[in-house]
Scaffold this motif. Structure first.
Motif, PDB file in Angstrom:
ATOM      1  N   ILE A   1       0.893  -1.209   0.152  1.00 24.58           N
ATOM      2  CA  ILE A   1      -0.160   0.024   0.030  1.00 24.58           C
ATOM      3  C   ILE A   1       0.967   1.176  -0.302  1.00 24.58           C
ATOM      4  O   ILE A   1       1.485   1.693   0.841  1.00 24.58           O
ATOM      5  CB  ILE A   1      -1.052  -0.053   1.262  1.00 24.58           C
ATOM      6  CG1 ILE A   1      -1.921  -1.098   1.103  1.00 24.58           C
ATOM      7  CG2 ILE A   1      -1.724   1.356   1.241  1.00 24.58           C
ATOM      8  CD1 ILE A   1      -2.892  -1.046  -0.298  1.00 24.58           C
ATOM      9  N   ASN A   2       0.920   1.883  -0.993  1.00 24.30           N
ATOM     10  CA  ASN A   2       1.476   3.267  -1.202  1.00 24.30           C
ATOM     11  C   ASN A   2       0.291   4.187  -1.046  1.00 24.30           C
ATOM     12  O   ASN A   2      -0.788   4.231  -1.782  1.00 24.30           O
ATOM     13  CB  ASN A   2       2.064   3.400  -2.671  1.00 24.30           C
ATOM     14  CG  ASN A   2       2.598   4.679  -2.852  1.00 24.30           C
ATOM     15  OD1 ASN A   2       1.853   5.925  -2.895  1.00 24.30           O
ATOM     16  ND2 ASN A   2       3.889   5.030  -2.994  1.00 24.30           N
ATOM     17  N   GLN A   3       0.249   5.010   0.292  1.00 22.73           N
ATOM     18  CA  GLN A   3      -1.021   5.569   0.539  1.00 22.73           C
ATOM     19  C   GLN A   3      -0.985   6.798  -0.531  1.00 22.73           C
ATOM     20  O   GLN A   3      -2.404   7.001  -0.990  1.00 22.73           O
ATOM     21  CB  GLN A   3      -0.924   6.204   1.878  1.00 22.73           C
ATOM     22  CG  GLN A   3      -0.928   5.058   3.041  1.00 22.73           C
ATOM     23  CD  GLN A   3      -0.641   5.498   4.205  1.00 22.73           C
ATOM     24  OE1 GLN A   3       0.401   6.241   4.545  1.00 22.73           O
ATOM     25  NE2 GLN A   3      -1.617   5.253   5.098  1.00 22.73           N
ATOM     26  N   ASP A   4      -0.273   7.503  -0.994  1.00 26.73           N
ATOM     27  CA  ASP A   4      -0.461   8.481  -2.002  1.00 26.73           C
ATOM     28  C   ASP A   4      -1.019   7.901  -3.143  1.00 26.73           C
ATOM     29  O   ASP A   4      -1.961   8.638  -3.647  1.00 26.73           O
ATOM     30  CB  ASP A   4       0.872   9.211  -2.312  1.00 26.73           C
ATOM     31  CG  ASP A   4       1.460  10.262  -1.105  1.00 26.73           C
ATOM     32  OD1 ASP A   4       0.717  10.440  -0.325  1.00 26.73           O
ATOM     33  OD2 ASP A   4       2.844  10.263  -1.204  1.00 26.73           O
ATOM     34  N   SER A   5      -0.496   6.761  -3.756  1.00 25.82           N
ATOM     35  CA  SER A   5      -1.116   6.368  -5.068  1.00 25.82           C
ATOM     36  C   SER A   5      -2.658   5.828  -4.552  1.00 25.82           C
ATOM     37  O   SER A   5      -3.422   6.092  -5.551  1.00 25.82           O
ATOM     38  CB  SER A   5      -0.291   5.154  -5.455  1.00 25.82           C
ATOM     39  OG  SER A   5      -0.907   4.475  -6.391  1.00 25.82           O
ATOM     40  N   LEU A   6      -2.721   5.290  -3.495  1.00 26.68           N
ATOM     41  CA  LEU A   6      -4.076   4.760  -3.283  1.00 26.68           C
ATOM     42  C   LEU A   6      -5.164   5.875  -2.966  1.00 26.68           C
ATOM     43  O   LEU A   6      -6.097   5.976  -3.764  1.00 26.68           O
ATOM     44  CB  LEU A   6      -4.179   4.100  -1.977  1.00 26.68           C
ATOM     45  CG  LEU A   6      -5.261   3.328  -1.345  1.00 26.68           C
ATOM     46  CD1 LEU A   6      -5.866   2.251  -2.523  1.00 26.68           C
ATOM     47  CD2 LEU A   6      -5.236   2.594  -0.203  1.00 26.68           C
ATOM     48  N   ALA A   7      -4.858   6.970  -2.437  1.00 30.29           N
ATOM     49  CA  ALA A   7      -5.731   8.255  -2.523  1.00 30.29           C
ATOM     50  C   ALA A   7      -5.802   8.829  -3.890  1.00 30.29           C
ATOM     51  O   ALA A   7      -7.221   9.084  -4.090  1.00 30.29           O
ATOM     52  CB  ALA A   7      -4.965   9.231  -1.575  1.00 30.29           C
TER      53      ALA A   7
END
Length: 276
Positions: A45-51
Motif C-alpha cells: 500500500i502506497n498511500q499517496d497512490s491509493l488516495a
C-alpha cells in the motif's frame, strides 16, 4: 445486487427470480479495485497512490453509492487538499470510524496471506487514507486478517477454519469498540439466526466499523464454505446490505475461490474495469 426485501432473498434465489444482469456494483467494489491496482503496481500500500486512485474513480463515477463523508474527503483531495489532512479532519477532527475501510480490504488480506503481521500493517495503511479514527482502522484490520486466514486455509475443514478466522481476528484487531464487537461475535453461536445476530452485534445501520464488522465476521464464519448461503444470511440481517455483503463475500470468496461463486451470478455481474 439489490433485493426489494432482504427476507425474500432465499425465495428469489430458489425460484430463479433474480433480476437480469448486469448487476451494477457500488463504491465498495470501486475502492476494492483501487486497492488491487495499488498492490499490483507497488507490491504494497502506497498511500499517496491509493488516495489518487480512490479520488480518480470517485470523480469518474460519483454515483456509485459513496457515503456523504467519503464524498467530502474525496472531493477535498481532488481539489488539492492533502489526503492526510482530509482524512484527519473528518467528523470535526476525530476522523471517520465508518465501515468503508473494512468494506474494500479483503483483496489485501488475500494478497498478503500467510503473513498476518504484514496484513495488519498494510490494512492500517489502506484505511488511514480515508479513515483515521482508530475504530475505522480496526475494522479494516479485522476483515483483512479474516480474508488472509480464509485464503491460506482454502480446502481445509470449513468449521475449523471458521474458528481459526475468529480467533485471529480477536487476537489481531486493535483495541477499541470494534474489537469488543469482534470478541462478542466470536462468542455468539453460529446456530443463531442472522436476525438475532444483527440485534446483538448491529448490522451497519450506523454505518460504522463497530456496528458492521462483528456481524459480517460472524456471517462469514457461519457459511465459510457456501457463498450463496453466506449472502442470504447476510441479507437477512438487513442494515448496510451492500457493504455487509461486500465484506462477507470478500472473505468467503477467499475460501471457496471463483469456482465457489454461482456461475450465473458471475455472468450477470457488471464487468470490472481495472486501470493500469
Amino acid at each position: 445486487m439489490h433485493f426489494s426485501r432482504p427476507a425474500s432473498a432465499r425465495e428469489r434465489i430458489d425460484s430463479d427470480g433474480l433480476p437480469g444482469g448486469p448487476w451494477w456494483h457500488t463504491d465498495d467494489t470501486e475502492m476494492a479495485m483501487a486497492i488491487y491496482e495499488v498492490l499490483a503496481w507497488h507490491g504494497g500500500i502506497n498511500q499517496d497512490s491509493l488516495a489518487s486512485r480512490f479520488t480518480s474513480r470517485f470523480m469518474d463515477e460519483p454515483d456509485r453509492g459513496y457515503g456523504k463523508m467519503a464524498r467530502m474527503i474525496l472531493q477535498a483531495i481532488h481539489y488539492g487538499e492533502d489526503w492526510k489532512t482530509a482524512s484527519r479532519n473528518a467528523f470535526s477532527g476525530s476522523g471517520s470510524m465508518g465501515n468503508g475501510g473494512a468494506m474494500r480490504v479483503a483483496p489485501l488480506g488475500a494478497y498478503f496471506a500467510g503473513d498476518h503481521q504484514q496484513v495488519v500493517r498494510e490494512a492500517k495503511l489502506s484505511a488511514e487514507v480515508t479513515h483515521s479514527h482508530p475504530d475505522g482502522i480496526a475494522g479494516a484490520v479485522a476483515v483483512a486478517v479474516a480474508a488472509s486466514v480464509a485464503t491460506e486455509n482454502r480446502g481445509q475443514d470449513a468449521k475449523l477454519v471458521a474458528r481459526r478466522l475468529q480467533e485471529v481476528a480477536c487476537e489481531l484487531t486493535p483495541e477499541g469498540d470494534t474489537k469488543r464487537g469482534v470478541l462478542r461475535a466470536a462468542k455468539l453461536p453460529l446456530e443463531a439466526t442472522p436476525q438475532i445476530a444483527a440485534k446483538i452485534l448491529g448490522s451497519g445501520f450506523q454505518v460504522t466499523a463497530p456496528d458492521t464488522v462483528p456481524f459480517t465476521l460472524w456471517c462469514a464464519a457461519r457459511h465459510l464454505d457456501n457463498y450463496t448461503d453466506a449472502m442470504v444470511s447476510t441479507l437477512l440481517g438487513e442494515g448496510d446490505c451492500d457493504t455487509n455483503c461486500a465484506i462477507v463475500g470478500g472473505i468467503v470468496a477467499c475460501f471457496v475461490g471463483r469456482e465457489g461463486i454461482p456461475s450465473d451470478w458471475l455472468a450477470a455481474s457488471e464487468r470490472l474495469k481495472l486501470k493500469a
